[in-house]
Write a protein that holds these residues in place. Structure first.
Motif, PDB file in Angstrom:
ATOM      1  N   LEU A   1       0.850  -1.189   0.000  1.00  0.00           N
ATOM      2  CA  LEU A   1       0.000   0.000   0.000  1.00  0.00           C
ATOM      3  C   LEU A   1       0.884   1.236   0.000  1.00  0.00           C
ATOM      4  CD1 LEU A   1      -2.736  -1.005   2.622  1.00  0.00           C
ATOM      5  CD2 LEU A   1      -2.626  -1.518   0.179  1.00  0.00           C
ATOM      6  N   ARG A   2       0.605   2.156  -0.911  1.00  0.00           N
ATOM      7  CA  ARG A   2       1.407   3.368  -1.031  1.00  0.00           C
ATOM      8  C   ARG A   2       0.493   4.577  -0.905  1.00  0.00           C
ATOM      9  NH1 ARG A   2       4.542   1.201  -6.440  1.00  0.00           N
ATOM     10  NH2 ARG A   2       5.808  -0.410  -5.410  1.00  0.00           N
ATOM     11  N   ALA A   3       0.734   5.390   0.136  1.00  0.00           N
ATOM     12  CA  ALA A   3      -0.064   6.591   0.392  1.00  0.00           C
ATOM     13  C   ALA A   3       0.838   7.814   0.283  1.00  0.00           C
ATOM     14  CB  ALA A   3      -0.704   6.517   1.773  1.00  0.00           C
ATOM     15  N   PRO A   4       0.242   9.005   0.058  1.00  0.00           N
ATOM     16  CA  PRO A   4       1.063  10.213  -0.096  1.00  0.00           C
ATOM     17  C   PRO A   4       1.667  10.706   1.209  1.00  0.00           C
ATOM     18  CG  PRO A   4      -1.264  10.769  -0.225  1.00  0.00           C
ATOM     19  CD  PRO A   4      -1.183   9.282  -0.208  1.00  0.00           C
ATOM     20  N   ARG A   5       1.276  10.128   2.351  1.00  0.00           N
ATOM     21  CA  ARG A   5       1.831  10.549   3.639  1.00  0.00           C
ATOM     22  C   ARG A   5       1.950   9.335   4.544  1.00  0.00           C
ATOM     23  NH1 ARG A   5      -2.161  14.995   4.851  1.00  0.00           N
ATOM     24  NH2 ARG A   5      -2.773  14.746   2.667  1.00  0.00           N
ATOM     25  N   ALA A   6       2.652   9.528   5.642  1.00  0.00           N
ATOM     26  CA  ALA A   6       2.919   8.406   6.541  1.00  0.00           C
ATOM     27  C   ALA A   6       1.630   7.816   7.089  1.00  0.00           C
ATOM     28  CB  ALA A   6       3.831   8.854   7.682  1.00  0.00           C
ATOM     29  N   GLU A   7       0.657   8.690   7.431  1.00  0.00           N
ATOM     30  CA  GLU A   7      -0.627   8.227   7.938  1.00  0.00           C
ATOM     31  C   GLU A   7      -1.715   8.706   6.984  1.00  0.00           C
ATOM     32  OE1 GLU A   7      -1.175   9.495  11.904  1.00  0.00           O
ATOM     33  OE2 GLU A   7       0.394   8.209  12.728  1.00  0.00           O
TER      34      GLU A   7
ATOM     35  N   VAL B   1      -5.173   9.651   5.263  1.00  0.00           N
ATOM     36  CA  VAL B   1      -6.389  10.299   5.737  1.00  0.00           C
ATOM     37  C   VAL B   1      -7.427  10.248   4.631  1.00  0.00           C
ATOM     38  CG1 VAL B   1      -5.153  11.820   7.320  1.00  0.00           C
ATOM     39  CG2 VAL B   1      -5.588  12.560   4.973  1.00  0.00           C
ATOM     40  N   VAL B   2      -8.656  10.509   5.008  1.00  0.00           N
ATOM     41  CA  VAL B   2      -9.748  10.515   4.041  1.00  0.00           C
ATOM     42  C   VAL B   2      -9.469  11.558   2.962  1.00  0.00           C
ATOM     43  CG1 VAL B   2     -12.198  10.984   3.717  1.00  0.00           C
ATOM     44  CG2 VAL B   2     -11.425   9.680   5.701  1.00  0.00           C
ATOM     45  N   GLY B   3      -9.652  11.148   1.716  1.00  0.00           N
ATOM     46  CA  GLY B   3      -9.396  12.038   0.591  1.00  0.00           C
ATOM     47  C   GLY B   3      -8.096  11.734  -0.122  1.00  0.00           C
ATOM     48  N   ASP B   4      -7.180  11.017   0.550  1.00  0.00           N
ATOM     49  CA  ASP B   4      -5.928  10.630  -0.098  1.00  0.00           C
ATOM     50  C   ASP B   4      -6.198   9.596  -1.184  1.00  0.00           C
ATOM     51  OD1 ASP B   4      -4.418  12.300   1.409  1.00  0.00           O
ATOM     52  OD2 ASP B   4      -3.647  10.755   2.771  1.00  0.00           O
ATOM     53  N   VAL B   5      -5.308   9.551  -2.172  1.00  0.00           N
ATOM     54  CA  VAL B   5      -5.364   8.515  -3.203  1.00  0.00           C
ATOM     55  C   VAL B   5      -4.383   7.422  -2.807  1.00  0.00           C
ATOM     56  CG1 VAL B   5      -4.961   7.947  -5.620  1.00  0.00           C
ATOM     57  CG2 VAL B   5      -6.043  10.112  -5.009  1.00  0.00           C
TER      58      VAL B   5
ATOM     59  N   PHE C   1      -3.533  -0.538  -8.560  1.00  0.00           N
ATOM     60  CA  PHE C   1      -4.911  -0.045  -8.606  1.00  0.00           C
ATOM     61  C   PHE C   1      -4.999   1.131  -7.638  1.00  0.00           C
ATOM     62  CE2 PHE C   1      -9.384   0.156  -7.513  1.00  0.00           C
ATOM     63  CZ  PHE C   1     -10.007  -0.055  -8.740  1.00  0.00           C
ATOM     64  N   ASN C   2      -5.542   2.276  -8.106  1.00  0.00           N
ATOM     65  CA  ASN C   2      -5.654   3.479  -7.284  1.00  0.00           C
ATOM     66  C   ASN C   2      -7.050   3.578  -6.679  1.00  0.00           C
ATOM     67  OD1 ASN C   2      -3.026   4.261  -7.815  1.00  0.00           O
ATOM     68  ND2 ASN C   2      -3.609   5.467  -9.615  1.00  0.00           N
ATOM     69  N   LEU C   3      -7.074   4.010  -5.403  1.00  0.00           N
ATOM     70  CA  LEU C   3      -8.331   4.083  -4.662  1.00  0.00           C
ATOM     71  C   LEU C   3      -8.382   5.401  -3.901  1.00  0.00           C
ATOM     72  CD1 LEU C   3     -10.885   2.488  -3.781  1.00  0.00           C
ATOM     73  CD2 LEU C   3      -9.539   1.662  -1.837  1.00  0.00           C
ATOM     74  N   SER C   4      -9.450   6.191  -4.122  1.00  0.00           N
ATOM     75  CA  SER C   4      -9.654   7.433  -3.378  1.00  0.00           C
ATOM     76  C   SER C   4     -10.327   7.087  -2.052  1.00  0.00           C
ATOM     77  CB  SER C   4     -10.518   8.401  -4.191  1.00  0.00           C
ATOM     78  OG  SER C   4     -10.682   9.614  -3.491  1.00  0.00           O
ATOM     79  N   LEU C   5      -9.641   7.363  -0.951  1.00  0.00           N
ATOM     80  CA  LEU C   5     -10.073   6.875   0.352  1.00  0.00           C
ATOM     81  C   LEU C   5     -11.282   7.628   0.890  1.00  0.00           C
ATOM     82  CD1 LEU C   5      -6.621   6.347   2.090  1.00  0.00           C
ATOM     83  CD2 LEU C   5      -8.109   4.624   1.051  1.00  0.00           C
TER      84      LEU C   5
ATOM     85  N   GLY D   1      -8.051  10.271  10.632  1.00  0.00           N
ATOM     86  CA  GLY D   1      -9.072  11.311  10.729  1.00  0.00           C
ATOM     87  C   GLY D   1      -9.253  12.016   9.413  1.00  0.00           C
ATOM     88  N   LYS D   2     -10.048  13.128   9.466  1.00  0.00           N
ATOM     89  CA  LYS D   2     -10.322  13.866   8.250  1.00  0.00           C
ATOM     90  C   LYS D   2      -9.189  14.824   7.940  1.00  0.00           C
ATOM     91  CE  LYS D   2     -15.337  13.632   8.712  1.00  0.00           C
ATOM     92  NZ  LYS D   2     -16.589  14.411   8.750  1.00  0.00           N
ATOM     93  N   ALA D   3      -9.042  15.129   6.674  1.00  0.00           N
ATOM     94  CA  ALA D   3      -8.007  16.064   6.254  1.00  0.00           C
ATOM     95  C   ALA D   3      -8.417  17.481   6.642  1.00  0.00           C
ATOM     96  CB  ALA D   3      -7.805  15.972   4.744  1.00  0.00           C
TER      97      ALA D   3
END
Length: 361
Positions: A205-211, A213-217, A255-259, A289-291
């Motif tokens: 799993l690859r996220a744009p930040r360490a933790e 959040v909702v809205g991240d791809v 596969f990309n997923l908008s959280l 949590g939320k962004a």
């Protein structure tokens, strides 16, 4: 009585049918008697080749059937005949030459057919000739360099070379050669493809930040380190598939997923290439949590301030001095009571460029 028999039997003649046999074909030898008149005497016959008796030896039949003649059976043949009361009569020698047919139309086939085999299975390379007689030597080769794998000599139109357990390194081009004393005749090239089932994939799993959040791809990358292409990947959230991606040339797929808030939980992926499917281990994803929406503030404009040292004149008293059109230094003129007494006094001018940075709360 003996002179009468000699008159009746003038001689013997050996007849071969066919007279010029081909290798592998049958031949009938006939010991024919020549007599002046008919005789009821019972004869015993025996056939010879190069001083060796053939068949069962002495027999009442004037014929000897040879099931198959080979090149090495070529030689000098004759027959003998006698009765219980007569001496042995011998036919003239006859030379029989057996013809060998060169090999032709060599082909290479595989078992299983089609040239595709599973890793670990058995592969058989079958070398065949359409025509050819006698002992045929078969040779199998691998690759463009012609690595000799095996050589067999046998009296057959086909021969087999076996690879008991196929490995990935056995994927190559193969050909065979056949010869029976004439020029060697090669087959065409046959390509062998080794089909490899997929290994257990690894999900990343690859996220744009360490933790996340909702809205991240979120990028889900699934990869099986081994397996023949093409590979199809399925992605699962709590054991329910939500997407797929393919790798036509092998390797991994993403596969990309908008959280959203509902996307927390266990993720896994599955790889399949038609030879069996493998599922990855589960990966747990939790949200923090939320962004937070961050307001963008304008960049501060650098400000320039001029400070004068003590005893410096006011800014209105400063006059720039230019050299070659460029400002050289700042001086001021101190004016006394008498205009004729003017004295230039050098004054130090300090210029500071200040930038103000703003930190977001």
């Amino acid at each position: 009585m003996l002179p009468r028999l000699l008159l009746l039997i003038c001689g013997l003649l050996l007849i071969a049918n066919p007279s010029r046999p081909t290798e592998g074909s049958p031949v009938t030898l006939i010991c024919k008697t020549h007599s002046l008149q008919r005789s009821n005497a019972q004869f015993q016959f025996c056939f010879f080749r190069d001083s060796r008796a053939l068949g069962p030896g002495w027999s009442s039949s004037p014929k000897l059937q040879i099931a198959a003649m080979w090149k090495e059976d070529s030689g000098s043949y004759w027959c003998e005949a006698q009765t219980m009361t007569s001496k042995v009569l011998r036919s003239p020698r006859s030379q029989i030459n057996v013809r060998r047919i060169p090999v032709a139309d060599v082909s290479l086939e595989t078992q299983p057919p089609g040239g595709q085999v599973m890793e670990g299975d058995r592969l058989v390379l079958i070398c065949s000739v359409a025509t050819g007689t006698g002992n045929i030597t078969f040779l199998w080769y691998k690759g463009a360099t012609g690595l000799n794998l095996q050589t067999k000599t046998q009296r057959s139109l086909t021969a087999e070379y076996e690879i008991p357990t196929v490995r990935e390194s056995d994927a190559e081009q193969y050909y065979c050669v056949a010869e029976n004393g004439y020029d060697p005749s090669p087959s065409g090239l046959v390509s062998i493809t080794v089909r490899i089932p997929v290994s257990r994939p690894i999900l990343t799993l690859r996220a744009p930040r360490a933790e996340a959040v909702v809205g991240d791809v979120l990028e889900l990358h699934c990869e099986a380190r081994r397996g023949s292409p093409p590979i199809l990947y399925w992605f699962y959230h709590e054991d329910v598939t939500f997407g797929s991606s393919s790798a036509p040339s092998g390797g991994g797929a993403s596969f990309n997923l908008s959280l959203t808030a509902e996307h927390s939980g266990n993720y896994s992926c599955e790889a399949s290439n038609g030879l069996g499917a493998q599922r990855s281990e589960a990966v747990i994803l939790n949200f923090t949590g939320k962004a937070q929406a961050l307001e963008s503030l304008p960049s501060p404009v650098p400000q320039e301030f001029t400070f004068l040292t003590s005893n410096s004149p006011t800014p209105g008293q400063l006059q720039p001095v230019y050299e070659n059109g460029e400002p050289s230094q700042m001086t001021h003129t101190k004016v006394g009571r008498h205009s004729s007494e003017q004295k230039a006094v050098s004054t130090t001018v300090c210029t500071w460029r200040l930038s103000f940075g703003l930190e977001l709360p």
